[in-house]
Scaffold this motif. Sequence first.
Motif, PDB file in Angstrom:
ATOM      1  N   ILE A 178     -65.540  56.465 -71.374  1.00 28.55           N
ATOM      2  CA  ILE A 178     -66.104  55.419 -70.516  1.00 28.55           C
ATOM      3  C   ILE A 178     -67.033  54.546 -71.352  1.00 28.55           C
ATOM      4  O   ILE A 178     -67.895  55.054 -72.087  1.00 28.55           O
ATOM      5  CB  ILE A 178     -66.907  55.999 -69.332  1.00 28.55           C
ATOM      6  N   HIS A 179     -66.819  53.233 -71.238  1.00 23.30           N
ATOM      7  CA  HIS A 179     -67.764  52.288 -71.830  1.00 23.30           C
ATOM      8  C   HIS A 179     -68.732  51.886 -70.723  1.00 23.30           C
ATOM      9  O   HIS A 179     -68.366  51.212 -69.772  1.00 23.30           O
ATOM     10  CB  HIS A 179     -67.050  51.061 -72.387  1.00 23.30           C
ATOM     11  N   LEU A 180     -69.980  52.315 -70.870  1.00 20.27           N
ATOM     12  CA  LEU A 180     -70.972  52.144 -69.818  1.00 20.27           C
ATOM     13  C   LEU A 180     -72.174  51.383 -70.398  1.00 20.27           C
ATOM     14  O   LEU A 180     -73.005  51.952 -71.093  1.00 20.27           O
ATOM     15  CB  LEU A 180     -71.403  53.522 -69.301  1.00 20.27           C
ATOM     16  N   ALA A 181     -72.229  50.091 -70.120  1.00 16.32           N
ATOM     17  CA  ALA A 181     -73.247  49.229 -70.733  1.00 16.32           C
ATOM     18  C   ALA A 181     -74.617  49.471 -70.112  1.00 16.32           C
ATOM     19  O   ALA A 181     -74.865  49.108 -68.967  1.00 16.32           O
ATOM     20  CB  ALA A 181     -72.845  47.765 -70.572  1.00 16.32           C
ATOM     21  N   VAL A 182     -75.534  50.070 -70.876  1.00 22.22           N
ATOM     22  CA  VAL A 182     -76.871  50.360 -70.359  1.00 22.22           C
ATOM     23  C   VAL A 182     -77.786  49.135 -70.483  1.00 22.22           C
ATOM     24  O   VAL A 182     -78.644  48.895 -69.658  1.00 22.22           O
ATOM     25  CB  VAL A 182     -77.499  51.587 -71.047  1.00 22.22           C
ATOM     26  N   GLN A 183     -77.646  48.389 -71.565  1.00 18.09           N
ATOM     27  CA  GLN A 183     -78.396  47.167 -71.888  1.00 18.09           C
ATOM     28  C   GLN A 183     -79.862  47.427 -72.270  1.00 18.09           C
ATOM     29  O   GLN A 183     -80.354  46.856 -73.235  1.00 18.09           O
ATOM     30  CB  GLN A 183     -78.318  46.131 -70.753  1.00 18.09           C
ATOM     31  N   SER A 184     -80.561  48.270 -71.545  1.00 18.21           N
ATOM     32  CA  SER A 184     -81.953  48.592 -71.891  1.00 18.21           C
ATOM     33  C   SER A 184     -82.294  49.978 -71.360  1.00 18.21           C
ATOM     34  O   SER A 184     -81.721  50.433 -70.371  1.00 18.21           O
ATOM     35  CB  SER A 184     -82.913  47.565 -71.287  1.00 18.21           C
ATOM     36  N   GLY A 185     -83.268  50.631 -72.024  1.00 19.26           N
ATOM     37  CA  GLY A 185     -83.729  51.931 -71.545  1.00 19.26           C
ATOM     38  C   GLY A 185     -84.965  51.839 -70.683  1.00 19.26           C
ATOM     39  O   GLY A 185     -85.492  52.854 -70.228  1.00 19.26           O
ATOM     40  N   SER A 186     -85.422  50.616 -70.444  1.00 23.55           N
ATOM     41  CA  SER A 186     -86.637  50.402 -69.660  1.00 23.55           C
ATOM     42  C   SER A 186     -86.289  49.972 -68.244  1.00 23.55           C
ATOM     43  O   SER A 186     -85.617  48.960 -68.045  1.00 23.55           O
ATOM     44  CB  SER A 186     -87.503  49.323 -70.321  1.00 23.55           C
ATOM     45  N   ASP A 241     -81.600  60.509 -75.818  1.00 23.25           N
ATOM     46  CA  ASP A 241     -81.220  61.414 -74.728  1.00 23.25           C
ATOM     47  C   ASP A 241     -79.702  61.474 -74.553  1.00 23.25           C
ATOM     48  O   ASP A 241     -79.134  62.548 -74.328  1.00 23.25           O
ATOM     49  CB  ASP A 241     -81.859  60.958 -73.414  1.00 23.25           C
ATOM     50  N   VAL A 242     -79.041  60.319 -74.628  1.00 26.22           N
ATOM     51  CA  VAL A 242     -77.597  60.255 -74.364  1.00 26.22           C
ATOM     52  C   VAL A 242     -76.780  60.544 -75.613  1.00 26.22           C
ATOM     53  O   VAL A 242     -75.780  61.260 -75.575  1.00 26.22           O
ATOM     54  CB  VAL A 242     -77.211  58.861 -73.809  1.00 26.22           C
ATOM     55  N   LYS A 243     -77.195  59.969 -76.738  1.00 28.20           N
ATOM     56  CA  LYS A 243     -76.445  60.033 -78.003  1.00 28.20           C
ATOM     57  C   LYS A 243     -75.021  59.489 -77.815  1.00 28.20           C
ATOM     58  O   LYS A 243     -74.036  60.221 -77.855  1.00 28.20           O
ATOM     59  CB  LYS A 243     -76.443  61.451 -78.578  1.00 28.20           C
ATOM     60  N   PHE A 244     -74.945  58.177 -77.603  1.00 27.79           N
ATOM     61  CA  PHE A 244     -73.660  57.494 -77.459  1.00 27.79           C
ATOM     62  C   PHE A 244     -72.832  57.654 -78.725  1.00 27.79           C
ATOM     63  O   PHE A 244     -73.368  57.737 -79.841  1.00 27.79           O
ATOM     64  CB  PHE A 244     -73.878  56.002 -77.198  1.00 27.79           C
ATOM     65  N   ASP A 245     -71.522  57.671 -78.563  1.00 26.83           N
ATOM     66  CA  ASP A 245     -70.622  57.739 -79.719  1.00 26.83           C
ATOM     67  C   ASP A 245     -70.651  56.435 -80.519  1.00 26.83           C
ATOM     68  O   ASP A 245     -70.500  56.436 -81.735  1.00 26.83           O
ATOM     69  CB  ASP A 245     -69.191  58.026 -79.256  1.00 26.83           C
ATOM     70  N   TRP A 246     -70.776  55.327 -79.811  1.00 26.49           N
ATOM     71  CA  TRP A 246     -70.821  54.026 -80.466  1.00 26.49           C
ATOM     72  C   TRP A 246     -71.458  53.033 -79.516  1.00 26.49           C
ATOM     73  O   TRP A 246     -71.541  53.282 -78.313  1.00 26.49           O
ATOM     74  CB  TRP A 246     -69.422  53.560 -80.869  1.00 26.49           C
ATOM     75  N   ALA A 247     -71.905  51.894 -80.054  1.00 21.75           N
ATOM     76  CA  ALA A 247     -72.522  50.881 -79.205  1.00 21.75           C
ATOM     77  C   ALA A 247     -72.298  49.492 -79.783  1.00 21.75           C
ATOM     78  O   ALA A 247     -72.203  49.324 -81.010  1.00 21.75           O
ATOM     79  CB  ALA A 247     -74.019  51.135 -79.064  1.00 21.75           C
ATOM     80  N   PHE A 248     -72.207  48.507 -78.900  1.00 22.44           N
ATOM     81  CA  PHE A 248     -72.264  47.096 -79.279  1.00 22.44           C
ATOM     82  C   PHE A 248     -73.707  46.661 -79.049  1.00 22.44           C
ATOM     83  O   PHE A 248     -74.215  46.759 -77.924  1.00 22.44           O
ATOM     84  CB  PHE A 248     -71.301  46.259 -78.447  1.00 22.44           C
ATOM     85  N   MET A 249     -74.366  46.188 -80.093  1.00 24.02           N
ATOM     86  CA  MET A 249     -75.804  45.951 -80.047  1.00 24.02           C
ATOM     87  C   MET A 249     -76.113  44.506 -80.412  1.00 24.02           C
ATOM     88  O   MET A 249     -75.599  43.995 -81.408  1.00 24.02           O
ATOM     89  CB  MET A 249     -76.505  46.921 -81.011  1.00 24.02           C
ATOM     90  N   PHE A 250     -76.953  43.849 -79.601  1.00 25.36           N
ATOM     91  CA  PHE A 250     -77.223  42.431 -79.776  1.00 25.36           C
ATOM     92  C   PHE A 250     -78.697  42.132 -79.539  1.00 25.36           C
ATOM     93  O   PHE A 250     -79.369  42.800 -78.751  1.00 25.36           O
ATOM     94  CB  PHE A 250     -76.417  41.592 -78.775  1.00 25.36           C
ATOM     95  N   ALA A 251     -79.176  41.071 -80.202  1.00 26.26           N
ATOM     96  CA  ALA A 251     -80.461  40.484 -79.838  1.00 26.26           C
ATOM     97  C   ALA A 251     -80.220  39.493 -78.705  1.00 26.26           C
ATOM     98  O   ALA A 251     -79.188  38.807 -78.679  1.00 26.26           O
ATOM     99  CB  ALA A 251     -81.080  39.785 -81.045  1.00 26.26           C
ATOM    100  N   TYR A 252     -81.138  39.423 -77.771  1.00 26.96           N
ATOM    101  CA  TYR A 252     -80.989  38.541 -76.613  1.00 26.96           C
ATOM    102  C   TYR A 252     -80.846  37.086 -77.036  1.00 26.96           C
ATOM    103  O   TYR A 252     -81.595  36.577 -77.865  1.00 26.96           O
ATOM    104  CB  TYR A 252     -82.188  38.695 -75.676  1.00 26.96           C
ATOM    105  N   THR A 272     -71.481  52.128 -75.302  1.00 24.28           N
ATOM    106  CA  THR A 272     -72.377  51.302 -74.496  1.00 24.28           C
ATOM    107  C   THR A 272     -72.607  49.938 -75.125  1.00 24.28           C
ATOM    108  O   THR A 272     -72.171  49.667 -76.252  1.00 24.28           O
ATOM    109  CB  THR A 272     -73.724  52.036 -74.299  1.00 24.28           C
ATOM    110  N   ASP A 273     -73.308  49.070 -74.385  1.00 28.33           N
ATOM    111  CA  ASP A 273     -73.852  47.803 -74.885  1.00 28.33           C
ATOM    112  C   ASP A 273     -75.363  47.876 -74.769  1.00 28.33           C
ATOM    113  O   ASP A 273     -75.894  48.416 -73.791  1.00 28.33           O
ATOM    114  CB  ASP A 273     -73.378  46.607 -74.056  1.00 28.33           C
ATOM    115  N   ILE A 274     -76.049  47.309 -75.754  1.00 27.83           N
ATOM    116  CA  ILE A 274     -77.513  47.266 -75.725  1.00 27.83           C
ATOM    117  C   ILE A 274     -77.982  45.864 -76.117  1.00 27.83           C
ATOM    118  O   ILE A 274     -77.524  45.309 -77.117  1.00 27.83           O
ATOM    119  CB  ILE A 274     -78.134  48.306 -76.670  1.00 27.83           C
ATOM    120  N   ILE A 275     -78.870  45.297 -75.305  1.00 25.77           N
ATOM    121  CA  ILE A 275     -79.508  44.014 -75.608  1.00 25.77           C
ATOM    122  C   ILE A 275     -80.971  44.285 -75.934  1.00 25.77           C
ATOM    123  O   ILE A 275     -81.680  44.924 -75.145  1.00 25.77           O
ATOM    124  CB  ILE A 275     -79.425  43.049 -74.414  1.00 25.77           C
ATOM    125  N   THR A 276     -81.426  43.825 -77.072  1.00 23.31           N
ATOM    126  CA  THR A 276     -82.835  43.981 -77.420  1.00 23.31           C
ATOM    127  C   THR A 276     -83.527  42.618 -77.423  1.00 23.31           C
ATOM    128  O   THR A 276     -82.893  41.582 -77.607  1.00 23.31           O
ATOM    129  CB  THR A 276     -83.003  44.661 -78.790  1.00 23.31           C
TER     130      THR A 276
END
Length: 455
Positions: A278-286, A343-354, A320-324
């Motif tokens: 499952i690709h589950l885009a969290v975007q932020s941990g806050s 906590d999750v330890k995703f296998d991989w992520a797409f990571m971007f600056a906003y 996941t996807d993460i926006i910082t």
Amino acid sequence: METAKTINTENKKTLIPKGKVYIETYGCQMNFSDSEIAKSILVKNNYQLTENINEADTILINTCSIRENAEQRIFKKVENIKYLKNNNSELKIGILGCMTEHLKSKIFELNSEIDFLAGPDSYRNLHNIIDSSKENKSKALDIELDINETYDDIIPLHSESSISAFISIMRGCDNFCSYCVVPYTRGRERSRSPETILKEIKILINQGIKEITLLGQNVNSYKWKNHSGYILSFPSLLEKIANETPELRIRFSTSHPKDISRELIEVMAKKDNICKHIHLAVQSGSSRILKLMNRKYSRESFLEKIEMAKQLIPDIGLTTDIITGFCTETEDDHKETLSLMKDVKFDWAFMFAYSERSGTVAAKNLDDNIDNKKKKQRLKEIIELQSKHSLESNKKDIGKTFEILVEGFSKKSDKMLKGRNSQNKMIVFPAKNFAKGDLIKVKITDCTSATLIGE
């Protein structure tokens, strides 16, 4: 813009003269699926497709608008190919997809070499738009969004050499995340009928396709209601497809965390031909930032769903996807994202600056007050942590054996083949006598942070 005109092609019935069309696609899987729809419509309307841009008399660029640099890349591409018009005065360049909805006729002002625009819901008229542009020697656009358009009766034109295919099961998005242009560029959610989806799948199987990916901006929102009021949900659709096509490997993308249900994970767990990823885009941990993003879930509810998925499918693959650097993000918010990743330890992520996008709620109402230097530093920390987690995840797979579908040669060597396991991890291994489309077992012997290596 005065030189542009909106064309009404509904009643046009004249036969389009033959021409050669070259299509180049940027962006997400949905864009690639849309290009296959456009190709099918063009071929049915007397156009020929070419993979050689130099022999085309129409060049179509299917675009992405998710970030500003995606749009700049398109304008750069047009600049790089405008010389072709010197050799062919009849050549037309058209822009398709999300960028047409985001910038609309402003595109013509930004680059005069562009001749016409066609939005994501205008592909049924694409042949007429091209024809009108050639006949009238003026700018043309058809970018009206259509709440009823799903292209459910169009069989996309897939590559003959493909063994996998994308199938769009729904279009549009109703989530309205504050940073995102998708609801404005692709319109509101609407789902295809299950009958047309299954019809397309069975045609693809007859053509040799062995794996499909069901696509939607949020597949979990899929909801088909028939005339008697019966509602088919995404888990029910997924199970129906798995039951009727047991020989097919099935994937899906993308999932929104707020809609992930226990029912869906249970269907995945019990059907062997549904891949365990499952690709589950969290975007932020806050939770504070998630609320500003209008994501409609909290840090805590996200982690609860991850725990539920891991309990039902212990070996599930999670990406996941993460926006910082989102608006007002503090150092504590950033640390919460790092903490969630641990906590999750995703296998991989797409990571971007906003990247602020005009027209969105965030651009109108929130202050993009994180400077680029800070965004880059936070992104660097996120990438470094994810690389560590990806390597740890892959090391755990050494010694395990996975069934994979051979996709073709590795990018780095024609002596190595590649394929993905059920968890969507890429595996490379010696070619030997295996061929594209084979289902084989591979034992993992080594890894990098991005790839498993096996035999």
